[in-house]
Design a protein around this motif. Structure first.
Motif, PDB file in Angstrom:
ATOM      1  N   GLU A 131       0.418  -1.329  -0.295  1.00 14.00           N
ATOM      2  CA  GLU A 131       0.003  -0.566  -0.159  1.00 14.00           C
ATOM      3  C   GLU A 131       0.937   1.299   0.272  1.00 14.00           C
ATOM      4  O   GLU A 131       0.669   2.395  -0.428  1.00 14.00           O
ATOM      5  CB  GLU A 131      -1.031  -0.125   1.156  1.00 14.00           C
ATOM      6  CG  GLU A 131      -2.134  -1.265   1.480  1.00 14.00           C
ATOM      7  CD  GLU A 131      -2.760  -0.674   0.518  1.00 14.00           C
ATOM      8  OE1 GLU A 131      -3.371   0.479   0.033  1.00 14.00           O
ATOM      9  OE2 GLU A 131      -4.183  -1.559   0.307  1.00 14.00           O
TER      10      GLU A 131
ATOM     11  N   ILE B  84      -5.820   8.648   1.270  1.00 13.06           N
ATOM     12  CA  ILE B  84      -4.834   8.321   2.334  1.00 13.06           C
ATOM     13  C   ILE B  84      -3.609   9.592   1.929  1.00 13.06           C
ATOM     14  O   ILE B  84      -3.203  10.420   0.760  1.00 13.06           O
ATOM     15  CB  ILE B  84      -3.809   7.127   2.936  1.00 13.06           C
ATOM     16  CG1 ILE B  84      -4.730   6.088   2.524  1.00 13.06           C
ATOM     17  CG2 ILE B  84      -2.992   6.732   3.085  1.00 13.06           C
ATOM     18  CD1 ILE B  84      -4.202   4.652   2.511  1.00 13.06           C
TER      19      ILE B  84
ATOM     20  N   ALA C  68      -1.929   6.274   7.900  1.00 11.76           N
ATOM     21  CA  ALA C  68      -3.209   5.659   7.471  1.00 11.76           C
ATOM     22  C   ALA C  68      -4.540   5.317   8.613  1.00 11.76           C
ATOM     23  O   ALA C  68      -4.896   4.520   8.767  1.00 11.76           O
ATOM     24  CB  ALA C  68      -2.343   4.209   7.108  1.00 11.76           C
TER      25      ALA C  68
END
Ligand SMILES: [Zn+2]
Length: 258
Positions: free
Chosen positions: A188, A204, A219
């Motif tokens: 991610e 994010i 996050a």
């Protein structure tokens, strides 16, 4: 933890939560109203222990008040619910400025030179036992209903991250979560970096692309502030964070858009 401290904690946790502090939570800490009853009780106990053990200090002319202490403690303790953990053992003081403050900053130049300068900060977390916050930015958490930002959560995630002595995006984890954490957060983080580089709008915050430690902090802000959007758009990341925090904020009542 020694016997005396455990005993004191049990006593402090069992005190009735002052009505005036409940008012402060209603005003400044929106998630506190959404928590299941047992969680709310646990949070109130943790807040009382946090305030009993941690030292708060006003800087830049700020006069310390219960409103500031209770608001900061609530956001910090949200990260500890349901977890068998110490209460930020490496951190003893919280320093609060009235508004964003100027701090000295060293920047590495292209040829390896170090440049001295200053920058404006909303908060910071040191590995030497302090968290610094700007009260303006803490109060803004409650007044921006669409915001994803939570400076208190952010800086206290860095404290969790530092519990093993390194701030690198991986806190001490249960064995069952180690491999998933490395893979999911690693992937991610890389995709956020790519999206930011391509100029794509991301859920994010872009600051999360600056390092794995900042990614973990940003996050987590998103996990608690926009849980449903995160579960929809980043389900694996949501699940990894839900396992670590042992919470499911997407199930909290509230507007569906969040
Ligand atoms: Zn940070």
């Amino acid at each position: 933890m020694g016997w005396w401290r455990r005993r004191r904690r049990a006593r402090v946790m069992g005190r009735p939560f002052p009505e005036s502090w409940g008012e402060i939570l209603r005003r400044n800490v929106p998630f506190s109203e959404k928590l299941p009853v047992d969680d709310r009780r646990e949070l109130e106990g943790l807040i009382q222990v946090f305030l009993d053990e941690k030292h708060f200090e006003g800087a830049g002319g700020l006069r310390m008040t219960d409103e500031i202490r209770v608001t900061v403690a609530a956001h910090a303790c949200l990260l500890l619910l349901h977890r068998e953990t110490e209460l930020y053992p490496r951190m003893s003081s919280i320093i609060v400025y009235p508004r964003p403050y100027r701090a000295r900053q060293q920047r590495r130049g292209p040829a390896g030179t170090v440049e001295e300068g200053t920058e404006i900060r909303f908060g910071e977390s040191s590995t030497r036992g302090a968290v610094v916050l700007a009260w303006d930015a803490v109060r803004a958490i409650a007044t921006d209903p669409h915001g994803c930002g939570n400076v208190v959560v952010h800086e206290f995630v860095h404290q969790l991250d530092a519990e093993d002595g390194h701030v690198e995006g991986t806190p001490p984890l249960p064995g069952s979560l180690v491999a998933t954490w490395a893979q999911v957060l690693g992937d991610e983080f890389e995709s956020l970096r790519e999206e930011i580089a391509r100029g794509v709008a991301t859920l994010i915050g872009a600051y999360g692309a600056s390092s794995p430690a900042e990614f973990f902090a940003v996050a987590t802000e998103c996990f608690f502030m926009r849980p449903r959007a995160m579960r929809r758009r980043h389900p694996e990341l949501y699940d990894a964070l839900a396992s670590y925090y042992r919470q499911d904020p997407a199930a909290w009542p509230g507007p569906a858009s969040r």
